[in-house]
Motif scaffolding. Sequence first.
Motif, PDB file in Angstrom:
ATOM      1  N   LYS A 103      -2.878  -4.699  -5.482  1.00 48.74           N
ATOM      2  CA  LYS A 103      -3.194  -4.994  -4.073  1.00 48.74           C
ATOM      3  C   LYS A 103      -3.586  -3.736  -3.306  1.00 48.74           C
ATOM      4  O   LYS A 103      -4.600  -3.713  -2.605  1.00 48.74           O
ATOM      5  CB  LYS A 103      -1.978  -5.651  -3.366  1.00 48.74           C
ATOM      6  CG  LYS A 103      -1.582  -6.984  -3.955  1.00 48.74           C
ATOM      7  CD  LYS A 103      -0.370  -7.578  -3.255  1.00 48.74           C
ATOM      8  CE  LYS A 103       0.896  -6.759  -3.400  1.00 48.74           C
ATOM      9  NZ  LYS A 103       1.352  -6.581  -4.792  1.00 48.74           N
ATOM     10  N   SER A 104      -2.792  -2.692  -3.454  1.00 49.77           N
ATOM     11  CA  SER A 104      -3.088  -1.463  -2.700  1.00 49.77           C
ATOM     12  C   SER A 104      -4.379  -0.811  -3.183  1.00 49.77           C
ATOM     13  O   SER A 104      -5.130  -0.230  -2.398  1.00 49.77           O
ATOM     14  CB  SER A 104      -1.920  -0.477  -2.799  1.00 49.77           C
ATOM     15  OG  SER A 104      -0.761  -1.056  -2.252  1.00 49.77           O
ATOM     16  N   THR A 105      -4.625  -0.920  -4.491  1.00 48.64           N
ATOM     17  CA  THR A 105      -5.871  -0.366  -5.033  1.00 48.64           C
ATOM     18  C   THR A 105      -7.068  -1.080  -4.395  1.00 48.64           C
ATOM     19  O   THR A 105      -8.058  -0.436  -4.016  1.00 48.64           O
ATOM     20  CB  THR A 105      -5.895  -0.523  -6.571  1.00 48.64           C
ATOM     21  OG1 THR A 105      -4.676  -0.012  -7.099  1.00 48.64           O
ATOM     22  CG2 THR A 105      -7.060   0.210  -7.183  1.00 48.64           C
ATOM     23  N   VAL A 141      -3.792   4.096   0.813  1.00 54.10           N
ATOM     24  CA  VAL A 141      -2.477   3.490   0.704  1.00 54.10           C
ATOM     25  C   VAL A 141      -1.906   3.887  -0.653  1.00 54.10           C
ATOM     26  O   VAL A 141      -2.618   3.936  -1.647  1.00 54.10           O
ATOM     27  CB  VAL A 141      -2.571   1.949   0.822  1.00 54.10           C
ATOM     28  CG1 VAL A 141      -1.222   1.309   0.620  1.00 54.10           C
ATOM     29  CG2 VAL A 141      -3.142   1.563   2.170  1.00 54.10           C
ATOM     30  N   PHE A 142      -0.626   4.194  -0.685  1.00 48.82           N
ATOM     31  CA  PHE A 142       0.011   4.654  -1.903  1.00 48.82           C
ATOM     32  C   PHE A 142       0.007   3.579  -2.991  1.00 48.82           C
ATOM     33  O   PHE A 142       0.492   2.477  -2.788  1.00 48.82           O
ATOM     34  CB  PHE A 142       1.445   5.064  -1.570  1.00 48.82           C
ATOM     35  CG  PHE A 142       2.222   5.552  -2.747  1.00 48.82           C
ATOM     36  CD1 PHE A 142       1.788   6.651  -3.456  1.00 48.82           C
ATOM     37  CD2 PHE A 142       3.386   4.916  -3.136  1.00 48.82           C
ATOM     38  CE1 PHE A 142       2.510   7.106  -4.542  1.00 48.82           C
ATOM     39  CE2 PHE A 142       4.113   5.362  -4.214  1.00 48.82           C
ATOM     40  CZ  PHE A 142       3.677   6.462  -4.920  1.00 48.82           C
ATOM     41  N   ALA A 143      -0.602   3.881  -4.140  1.00 53.72           N
ATOM     42  CA  ALA A 143      -0.611   2.920  -5.246  1.00 53.72           C
ATOM     43  C   ALA A 143      -0.187   3.637  -6.509  1.00 53.72           C
ATOM     44  O   ALA A 143      -0.597   4.755  -6.761  1.00 53.72           O
ATOM     45  CB  ALA A 143      -2.014   2.342  -5.431  1.00 53.72           C
ATOM     46  N   ALA A 162       5.553  -0.283  -5.040  1.00 55.39           N
ATOM     47  CA  ALA A 162       4.990   0.943  -4.479  1.00 55.39           C
ATOM     48  C   ALA A 162       4.809   0.757  -2.970  1.00 55.39           C
ATOM     49  O   ALA A 162       4.947   1.688  -2.199  1.00 55.39           O
ATOM     50  CB  ALA A 162       3.661   1.265  -5.139  1.00 55.39           C
ATOM     51  N   THR A 163       4.504  -0.461  -2.574  1.00 52.21           N
ATOM     52  CA  THR A 163       4.286  -0.736  -1.154  1.00 52.21           C
ATOM     53  C   THR A 163       5.450  -1.526  -0.574  1.00 52.21           C
ATOM     54  O   THR A 163       5.829  -2.545  -1.131  1.00 52.21           O
ATOM     55  CB  THR A 163       3.022  -1.604  -0.968  1.00 52.21           C
ATOM     56  OG1 THR A 163       1.950  -0.994  -1.666  1.00 52.21           O
ATOM     57  CG2 THR A 163       2.681  -1.760   0.507  1.00 52.21           C
ATOM     58  N   LEU A 164       6.018  -1.055   0.513  1.00 53.18           N
ATOM     59  CA  LEU A 164       7.044  -1.841   1.210  1.00 53.18           C
ATOM     60  C   LEU A 164       6.591  -2.184   2.608  1.00 53.18           C
ATOM     61  O   LEU A 164       6.874  -3.230   3.149  1.00 53.18           O
ATOM     62  CB  LEU A 164       8.353  -1.061   1.320  1.00 53.18           C
ATOM     63  CG  LEU A 164       9.313  -1.136   0.171  1.00 53.18           C
ATOM     64  CD1 LEU A 164      10.692  -0.732   0.654  1.00 53.18           C
ATOM     65  CD2 LEU A 164       9.383  -2.524  -0.415  1.00 53.18           C
ATOM     66  N   SER A 218      -4.777  -6.707   5.557  1.00 60.95           N
ATOM     67  CA  SER A 218      -3.427  -6.151   5.462  1.00 60.95           C
ATOM     68  C   SER A 218      -2.940  -6.145   4.022  1.00 60.95           C
ATOM     69  O   SER A 218      -3.292  -7.004   3.213  1.00 60.95           O
ATOM     70  CB  SER A 218      -2.458  -6.940   6.340  1.00 60.95           C
ATOM     71  OG  SER A 218      -2.336  -8.248   5.867  1.00 60.95           O
ATOM     72  N   ASP A 219      -2.151  -5.124   3.716  1.00 57.17           N
ATOM     73  CA  ASP A 219      -1.564  -4.956   2.388  1.00 57.17           C
ATOM     74  C   ASP A 219      -0.049  -5.034   2.565  1.00 57.17           C
ATOM     75  O   ASP A 219       0.502  -4.375   3.443  1.00 57.17           O
ATOM     76  CB  ASP A 219      -1.973  -3.575   1.846  1.00 57.17           C
ATOM     77  CG  ASP A 219      -1.356  -3.277   0.489  1.00 57.17           C
ATOM     78  OD1 ASP A 219      -1.046  -4.228  -0.247  1.00 57.17           O
ATOM     79  OD2 ASP A 219      -1.193  -2.087   0.170  1.00 57.17           O
ATOM     80  N   THR A 220       0.610  -5.870   1.778  1.00 57.53           N
ATOM     81  CA  THR A 220       2.043  -6.069   2.001  1.00 57.53           C
ATOM     82  C   THR A 220       2.856  -5.871   0.732  1.00 57.53           C
ATOM     83  O   THR A 220       2.308  -5.662  -0.340  1.00 57.53           O
ATOM     84  CB  THR A 220       2.328  -7.518   2.477  1.00 57.53           C
ATOM     85  OG1 THR A 220       1.553  -8.400   1.675  1.00 57.53           O
ATOM     86  CG2 THR A 220       1.977  -7.717   3.909  1.00 57.53           C
TER      87      THR A 220
HETATM   88 MG   LIG Z   1       1.023  -1.803  -3.165  1.00 59.42          MG
END
Ligand SMILES: [Mg+2]
Length: 396
Positions: free
Chosen positions: A216-218, A228-230, A236-238, A255-257
């Motif tokens: 997702k973050s990628t 965004v940190f991936a 990895a994502t909070l 949005s990334d969740t």
């Molecule tokens: Mg993520």
Amino acid sequence: MGKQKFYDTALKQERAVLVGVIRPGETPEETKEYLDELAFLVDTAGGKVEHVFTQKMLRPERATFVGTGKLEEIQAYVKSEEIDMVVFDDELSPSQLRNIERELQVKILDRSNLILDIFAGRAQTAQAKTQVELAQLQYLLPRLTRLWTHLERQKGGIGMRGPGETQIESDRRMILEKISLLKSRLKLIDKQNETQRKNRTQLIRVALVGYTNVGKSTIMNMLSKSEVFAENKLFATLDTTVRKVVIDNLPFLLSDTVGFIRKLPHHLVECFKSTLDEVREADILIHVVDVSHTSFEDQIGVVNETLKDLGARDKDTIMVFNKIDAYVSPEPVEEGEDHVPFTLAEFKKSWMAHHNAPALFISALHKENLEEFKQLLYDKVVDLHTQRYPYDKLLY
Ligand SMILES: [Mg+2]
Ligand SMILES: Nc1nc2c(ncn2[C@@H]2O[C@H](COP(=O)(O)OP(=O)(O)OP(=O)(O)O)[C@@H](O)[C@H]2O)c(=O)[nH]1
């Protein structure tokens, strides 16, 4: 993408064993999947899995989760191999935890508190930190007595009961006060976020959802050119990140969740509900799937269930099957041949393409088939935008 050092590796890596119960009807592949995921969680938390114990059972033992014989086997291993912690794949009841700890004399974790521990290490914003702390305290509350029984054992029994209970009572009161403080702090943060969201006018909102570690973050980074940190670790994502994305002059919000996972601790879901407001209020969901994962179909199920819990199951959804570069066919195409990667054309012919929602096959990492993805997303956003704001000049 900068790699972030998550745990202090200078500390000795903790040696762990895993314990899982195999339920009737569970296939060996399923058991392996569950325990592999638990091992990945331990790895994410900075531990090293030395051994895995399983036991076939109708249901876990009420007192000790596994049977007495199995517990003795684990105990012998823990002693001889100098194991630091034993991790159970299910949430243990307070009394199970106490009994097992008494037998094994090492740190005992269950799946829930392992996930809470990872979340605690990941939380960045005030909101995420508060949410995790709240979930941790709620997890701790019914398990308080356990801490005290340790002291009791050290100091001897007689006369300890009175002060012991008092101690537990005052600890409990302190925790309850802290819980209500954290809840009111969260309410305040929610209010601020709500105002912020209301201020974002006239833009279609798209949310990336999916199992943890699917990419997702990628995808977020690729579409929004953000950072965004991936990484290849779970959760990895909070924190939810929202970015304005523009495709062909058409702006919308993406949005990334936080990723979902099987058996997510109940308290945690409750506490993270406000983070997931972006999902609940989104106009379009992009459901990202890691097609290279052996149990990606189960993962789709877990995500759909979680979306149902959030009341977001019926939203307009695009299924994005990611990591097609890493997918190998489950069966050799021709006899004697090895498992081979699928081509894009083969993906398009597969059952995945005939899901109820529009489906796409991409590799976010290798930037494969991104144009088609962007086009579909663009069409969807335009559709919604024109329905909602028919007089908007933006599109003409
Ligand atoms: Mg993520
Ligand atoms: N082979 C391959 N790896 C990918 C692809 N997309 C992402 N990855 C890798 O998958 C791992 C997880 O990616 P993330 O973008 O952090 O996944 P996420 O869904 O945001 O994960 P959480 O935030 O932990 O829920 C990283 O190591 C990525 O480099 C892809 O198309 N192919």
